[in-house]
Enzyme design. Structure first.
Site, PDB file in Angstrom:
ATOM      1  N   ARG A   1       0.860  -1.198   0.000  1.00 43.11           N
ATOM      2  CA  ARG A   1       0.000   0.000   0.000  1.00 43.11           C
ATOM      3  C   ARG A   1       0.899   1.252   0.000  1.00 43.11           C
ATOM      4  O   ARG A   1       0.933   2.013   0.962  1.00 43.11           O
ATOM      5  CB  ARG A   1      -0.918  -0.002   1.219  1.00 43.11           C
ATOM      6  CG  ARG A   1      -1.715  -1.277   1.438  1.00 43.11           C
ATOM      7  CD  ARG A   1      -2.666  -1.614   0.339  1.00 43.11           C
ATOM      8  NE  ARG A   1      -3.907  -0.885   0.308  1.00 43.11           N
ATOM      9  CZ  ARG A   1      -4.992  -1.167   1.020  1.00 43.11           C
ATOM     10  NH1 ARG A   1      -4.977  -2.160   1.877  1.00 43.11           N
ATOM     11  NH2 ARG A   1      -6.100  -0.470   0.877  1.00 43.11           N
TER      12      ARG A   1
ATOM     13  N   GLN B   1      -0.764   3.251  -5.734  1.00 43.91           N
ATOM     14  CA  GLN B   1      -2.148   3.717  -5.565  1.00 43.91           C
ATOM     15  C   GLN B   1      -3.025   3.522  -6.800  1.00 43.91           C
ATOM     16  O   GLN B   1      -4.191   3.182  -6.679  1.00 43.91           O
ATOM     17  CB  GLN B   1      -2.160   5.183  -5.144  1.00 43.91           C
ATOM     18  CG  GLN B   1      -2.059   5.313  -3.632  1.00 43.91           C
ATOM     19  CD  GLN B   1      -2.013   6.744  -3.160  1.00 43.91           C
ATOM     20  OE1 GLN B   1      -2.057   7.674  -3.946  1.00 43.91           O
ATOM     21  NE2 GLN B   1      -1.908   6.918  -1.864  1.00 43.91           N
TER      22      GLN B   1
ATOM     23  N   ASP C   1      -4.350   0.011  -6.794  1.00 44.07           N
ATOM     24  CA  ASP C   1      -4.789  -0.496  -5.498  1.00 44.07           C
ATOM     25  C   ASP C   1      -6.243  -0.984  -5.554  1.00 44.07           C
ATOM     26  O   ASP C   1      -7.185  -0.223  -5.345  1.00 44.07           O
ATOM     27  CB  ASP C   1      -4.613   0.616  -4.459  1.00 44.07           C
ATOM     28  CG  ASP C   1      -4.842   0.135  -3.048  1.00 44.07           C
ATOM     29  OD1 ASP C   1      -5.507  -0.902  -2.871  1.00 44.07           O
ATOM     30  OD2 ASP C   1      -4.362   0.786  -2.122  1.00 44.07           O
TER      31      ASP C   1
ATOM     32  N   SER D   1      -8.456  -0.622  -2.387  1.00 41.62           N
ATOM     33  CA  SER D   1      -9.063   0.696  -2.176  1.00 41.62           C
ATOM     34  C   SER D   1     -10.229   0.933  -3.123  1.00 41.62           C
ATOM     35  O   SER D   1     -11.298   1.374  -2.704  1.00 41.62           O
ATOM     36  CB  SER D   1      -8.026   1.810  -2.376  1.00 41.62           C
ATOM     37  OG  SER D   1      -7.077   1.746  -1.353  1.00 41.62           O
TER      38      SER D   1
ATOM     39  N   TYR E   1      -1.512  -1.496   8.162  1.00 38.07           N
ATOM     40  CA  TYR E   1      -2.584  -2.419   8.550  1.00 38.07           C
ATOM     41  C   TYR E   1      -2.671  -2.539  10.063  1.00 38.07           C
ATOM     42  O   TYR E   1      -1.722  -2.212  10.775  1.00 38.07           O
ATOM     43  CB  TYR E   1      -2.318  -3.804   7.963  1.00 38.07           C
ATOM     44  CG  TYR E   1      -2.576  -3.870   6.484  1.00 38.07           C
ATOM     45  CD1 TYR E   1      -3.876  -3.862   5.998  1.00 38.07           C
ATOM     46  CD2 TYR E   1      -1.530  -3.924   5.587  1.00 38.07           C
ATOM     47  CE1 TYR E   1      -4.118  -3.918   4.642  1.00 38.07           C
ATOM     48  CE2 TYR E   1      -1.759  -3.981   4.227  1.00 38.07           C
ATOM     49  CZ  TYR E   1      -3.066  -3.986   3.762  1.00 38.07           C
ATOM     50  OH  TYR E   1      -3.311  -4.032   2.424  1.00 38.07           O
TER      51      TYR E   1
END
Ligand code: NAD
Length: 372
Positions: free
Chosen positions: A117, A122, A125, A128, A223
């Site tokens: 992450r 991004q 991802d 997400s 996390y």
């Protein structure tokens, strides 16, 4: 190189690429073949794909002719896929035995849910892009199951108090649930073990309930980590107070590779008002309530509890469109000039989500789960 888009199993409405995702691949010299009907549930017909330059074929032909196969799930098992490259969301920390079989078949697999992450990741991802949808949909579903308004109303017939929504876990799904519930006018309270999310919760108009003494998760890539028995006890007491006052609860608390923590007991649920609703987005990994049943909606003493881990599939057009963009960006990372495959395993993103290659499970966490 040829990329094949497979039709997903019956429970899944999404597809790995929509017709509108194809252009950057085709421009870079990659051919795209699509299984008949692959996009139907995501509002994309065979003709739409053909119009954008893809070829529609039977499943068998797509399986035979593709170098890279796109399929969100791992249901391909059993099919002969020797030396193919697979890209999807395979949940290898839970489905490690499937990964071991794939290694035996010489499959190179990339599971995009395992991408680090980081900022550079991004655009790829998938956790997400899909969790955002799940958080949004969770609130909408709760609002339709709930027998009351969410916003406050002052009418000639009397005043309606705003609904109280509690969100457990302020990751991507939880934060989107906060935003959606706030847009609908609810009062929102949030729990998370990572106090780093407090600012984000406040900026969305939620209230953050702090339980001091959570385990430091800074080394876990953002996390959550498992908590001490003492913290869990104190957190449970705080949660119990809020549960009793809440009308709607959205739970999203997960710890990668572990069962979801049970944060709400049956006794807590029994303190809720009749008509209250719980949407448990952690259902697939066991759920955050003691009563959650994955994929089912039950009613316990007047409280509706919905175990919903696949809400992205209920908004298949946007879910596929965003997932498709994530996939295209990942494909750019593993291809070079003229769209030829060029997998650089020195790259932390490529290495981070590669689960099997060279006949072996190569991902360290998956390997350790297999006892290797
Ligand atoms: P997730 O689905 O793994 O978990 C959901 C949330 O539940 C997390 O916020 C977690 O802290 C919380 N949680 C776990 N156990 C809990 C407990 N016992 N009590 C209360 N809350 C608990 O989370 P996610 O949405 O996948 O996000 C994980 C991390 O990745 C976050 O730090 C997020 O900001 C980060 N992230 C980074 C990027 C990036 O930089 N590319 C992109 C997205 C997310």
């Amino acid at each position: 190189m040829t990329i094949g888009v497979l039709r997903e199993p019956a429970f899944e409405n999404r597809v790995s690429l929509l017709a509108e995702n194809l252009s950057p691949l085709l421009k870079s010299g990659i051919a795209v073949i699509v299984e008949t009907g692959a996009g139907l549930h995501a509002c994309c017909s065979d003709q739409d794909y053909e119009r954008e330059g893809a070829t529609i074929l039977s499943r068998e032909e797509v399986l035979n002719r593709s170098d890279v196969l796109l399929s969100l799930h791992d249901e391909l098992i059993g099919t002969s896929l020797q030396h193919k490259i697979l890209i999807g969301i395979y949940q290898p920390l839970y489905r490690y035995e499937v990964m071991e079989k794939w290694a035996g078949q010489g499959i190179i697999s990339f599971s995009l849910d395992m991408l680090p992450r980081t900022t550079r990741a991004q655009t790829m991802d998938v956790l997400s892009s899909q969790a955002n949808i799940a958080g949004y949909k969770a609130v909408l579903i709760a609002s339709t199951l709930f027998p009351r308004y969410l916003p406050m109303f002052m009418t000639a017939a009397g005043t309606i108090a705003p609904a109280r929504v509690m969100i457990l876990g302020a990751g991507v799904a939880g934060l989107q649930a906060v935003a959606t519930a706030r847009r609908l006018g609810a009062v929102v309270e949030v729990f998370d073990t990572r106090t780093a999310v407090k600012e984000e919760v406040l900026s969305l108009g939620g209230r953050f309930i702090e339980v001091p003494g959570a385990a430091d998760a800074s080394a876990a890539g953002g996390y959550a980590v498992e908590q001490s028995a003492d913290f869990q006890e104190r957190q449970r007491a705080k949660i119990a107070e809020t549960v009793a006052k809440s009308d709607i609860i959205i739970t999203t608390a997960q710890i990668p590779g572990k069962p979801a923590p049970i944060l709400i007991s049956a006794a807590m649920i029994e303190t809720m008002k009749k008509g209250s609703v719980i949407i448990d987005l952690a259902a697939a990994t066991g759920g955050n309530t003691e009563l959650t049943k994955n994929g089912e909606t039950i009613v316990h003493q007047g409280v509706t509890i919905s175990g919903s881990s696949s809400l992205a599939s209920t908004m298949p057009y946007d879910a596929s469109k965003l997932y498709g963009r994530n996939v295209v960006n990942f494909i750019k990372l593993i291809t070079g000039t003229g769209g030829a495959l060029h997998m650089n395993y020195e790259d932390d993103l490529v290495r981070g989500c590669c689960i099997t290659r060279d006949g072996q499970v190569v991902h360290e966490r998956v390997k350790s789960l297999l006892g290797n």
